[in-house]
Scaffold this active site. Structure first.
Site, PDB file in Angstrom:
ATOM      1  N   ASN A  10       0.167  -1.211  -0.188  1.00 34.89           N
ATOM      2  CA  ASN A  10      -0.093  -0.114  -0.397  1.00 34.89           C
ATOM      3  C   ASN A  10       0.828   1.106   0.013  1.00 34.89           C
ATOM      4  OD1 ASN A  10      -1.932   1.901   0.257  1.00 34.89           O
ATOM      5  ND2 ASN A  10      -2.474   1.430   2.664  1.00 34.89           N
ATOM      6  N   LYS A  12       0.366   4.445  -0.232  1.00 28.13           N
ATOM      7  CA  LYS A  12      -0.501   5.016   0.797  1.00 28.13           C
ATOM      8  C   LYS A  12      -0.542   6.573  -0.460  1.00 28.13           C
ATOM      9  CE  LYS A  12       0.050   3.886   5.059  1.00 28.13           C
ATOM     10  NZ  LYS A  12       0.073   3.687   6.577  1.00 28.13           N
ATOM     11  N   HIS A  95      -9.427   0.412   4.937  1.00 32.67           N
ATOM     12  CA  HIS A  95      -8.300   1.286   5.450  1.00 32.67           C
ATOM     13  C   HIS A  95      -8.084   2.245   7.377  1.00 32.67           C
ATOM     14  CE1 HIS A  95      -4.213   3.009   6.473  1.00 32.67           C
ATOM     15  NE2 HIS A  95      -3.631   1.307   5.273  1.00 32.67           N
ATOM     16  N   GLU A  97      -6.927   4.082   7.530  1.00 34.76           N
ATOM     17  CA  GLU A  97      -6.380   6.417   7.312  1.00 34.76           C
ATOM     18  C   GLU A  97      -8.379   6.258   6.481  1.00 34.76           C
ATOM     19  OE1 GLU A  97      -3.114   5.647   4.935  1.00 34.76           O
ATOM     20  OE2 GLU A  97      -1.775   5.193   7.228  1.00 34.76           O
ATOM     21  N   GLU A 167      -5.688  -5.057  10.476  1.00 35.83           N
ATOM     22  CA  GLU A 167      -4.503  -4.246  10.011  1.00 35.83           C
ATOM     23  C   GLU A 167      -4.594  -3.508  11.761  1.00 35.83           C
ATOM     24  OE1 GLU A 167      -2.034  -2.869   6.310  1.00 35.83           O
ATOM     25  OE2 GLU A 167      -4.412  -1.673   6.447  1.00 35.83           O
ATOM     26  N   GLY A 173       2.449   2.037  10.673  1.00 37.42           N
ATOM     27  CA  GLY A 173       3.083   3.734  10.765  1.00 37.42           C
ATOM     28  C   GLY A 173       3.561   3.838  12.242  1.00 37.42           C
ATOM     29  N   SER A 213       4.118  -2.575  10.315  1.00 36.91           N
ATOM     30  CA  SER A 213       4.848  -2.474  10.727  1.00 36.91           C
ATOM     31  C   SER A 213       5.419  -3.040  10.363  1.00 36.91           C
ATOM     32  CB  SER A 213       5.146  -1.891  12.036  1.00 36.91           C
ATOM     33  OG  SER A 213       5.055  -0.258  12.589  1.00 36.91           O
TER      34      SER A 213
HETATM   35  C1  PEP Z   1      -0.746   0.633   5.588  1.00 35.93           C
HETATM   36  O1  PEP Z   1      -1.064   1.274   5.520  1.00 35.93           O
HETATM   37  O2  PEP Z   1      -1.502  -0.530   5.804  1.00 35.93           O
HETATM   38  C2  PEP Z   1       0.233  -0.068   6.214  1.00 35.93           C
HETATM   39  C3  PEP Z   1       0.735  -1.611   7.052  1.00 35.93           C
HETATM   40  O3  PEP Z   1       1.486   0.449   6.692  1.00 35.93           O
HETATM   41  P1  PEP Z   1       2.725   0.636   7.341  1.00 35.93           P
HETATM   42  O4  PEP Z   1       3.441  -1.249   6.873  1.00 35.93           O
HETATM   43  O5  PEP Z   1       3.590   1.452   7.148  1.00 35.93           O
HETATM   44  O6  PEP Z   1       2.458   0.182   9.044  1.00 35.93           O
END
Ligand code: PEP
Length: 250
Positions: A10, A12, A95, A97, A167, A173, A213
């Site tokens: 992803n 973003k 997601h 976000e 997630e 992040g 992460s």
């Molecule tokens: C994501 O945005 O779906 C995600 C898992 O981000 P990160 O790997 O940066 O934590």
């Protein structure tokens, strides 16, 4: 049948330029990647088609969002039908976000999931709890409440085009990855929920991937858990280390 390992990237709202997009594509194009893994990358909408043009064909592309109507007066939106017509096979929905910054509800996400499947897309459906919810021992309850509207709309229909991405919001992040035990427990709970709310067959076949992460350092242990069928990778998908994550089982 064993569930095929899945690794999604992803991006973003990155990369920040067309030049950086070309560099990212070059990293992926030049890499040797495990052919047993389904790999999907998700750039911002403006780069969907340009990236598709230059990217190797064994890596699929996903949109990061879509609306549920096929067309019309919905300024700023892209429809599932448009993605299908543009040969973009996947869309990420729900997601954290989008849920947090753009106030998307689980019901709205379920409506978009239905519309995406009806248009012939595959969906990466994201769910996950906040830190406060985890600390209040509400992880399973929250995740089930996010999945329920989708279950109610789809019931026992074909779930083969849905990948569930667990997630935890506190891990996205932040560099604070879930332990493999935390991930396994949440994934097993999701599978148990699908078993009781949909069917044993759907629970068995549906891929449940972990996001939050993920890095080349932690992917091996997370990916070896019985109910972890791959990853959704944010930050690390913009770096060469994404290749190591894809190849984690090699
Ligand atoms: C994501 O945005 O779906 C995600 C898992 O981000 P990160 O790997 O940066 O934590």
């Amino acid at each position: 049948m064993p569930r095929q390992f899945f690794v999604g990237g992803n991006f973003k709202m990155n990369p920040a330029s067309r030049e950086q997009k070309r560099s990212l594509a070059a990293i992926l194009n030049e890499a040797t990647i495990d052919s047993s893994v389904e790999v999907v990358v998700s750039p911002p909408a403006i780069y969907l088609l340009p990236l598709k043009e230059i990217l190797r064909k064994d890596i699929k592309i996903a949109a990061q969002n879509c609306y549920f109507k096929p067309n019309g007066a919905f300024t700023g939106e892209i429809s599932p039908a448009m993605l299908k017509d543009s040969e973009i096979p996947y869309v990420i929905l729900g997601h954290s976000e989008r849920r947090t910054l753009f106030h998307e509800t689980s019901e709205f996400i379920a409506t978009k999931t239905r519309a995406s499947l009806d248009a012939g897309l595959s969906v990466i459906l994201c769910v996950g709890e906040t830190l406060a919810e985890r600390e209040a021992n509400k992880t399973a309850e929250v995740v089930q409440s996010q999945l329920k509207p989708v279950v109610e709309i789809l019931k026992e229909e074909d779930w083969s085009k849905i990948v569930v991405a667990y997630e935890p919001v506190w891990a996205i992040g932040t560099g604070k990855v879930a332990t493999s035990a935390q991930a396994q427990e949440a994934h097993a709970d999701i599978r148990a929920f699908l078993k009781s709310a949909v069917s044993p067959a759907v629970a068995e076949q549906t891929r449940i991937i972990y996001g939050g992460s993920v890095s080349a350092k932690n992917a091996k242990e997370l990916g070896s858990q019985a109910d972890v069928d791959g990853f959704l990778v944010g930050g690390a998908s913009l770096k060469p280390e994404f290749i190591d994550i894809i190849n984690v089982n090699k």
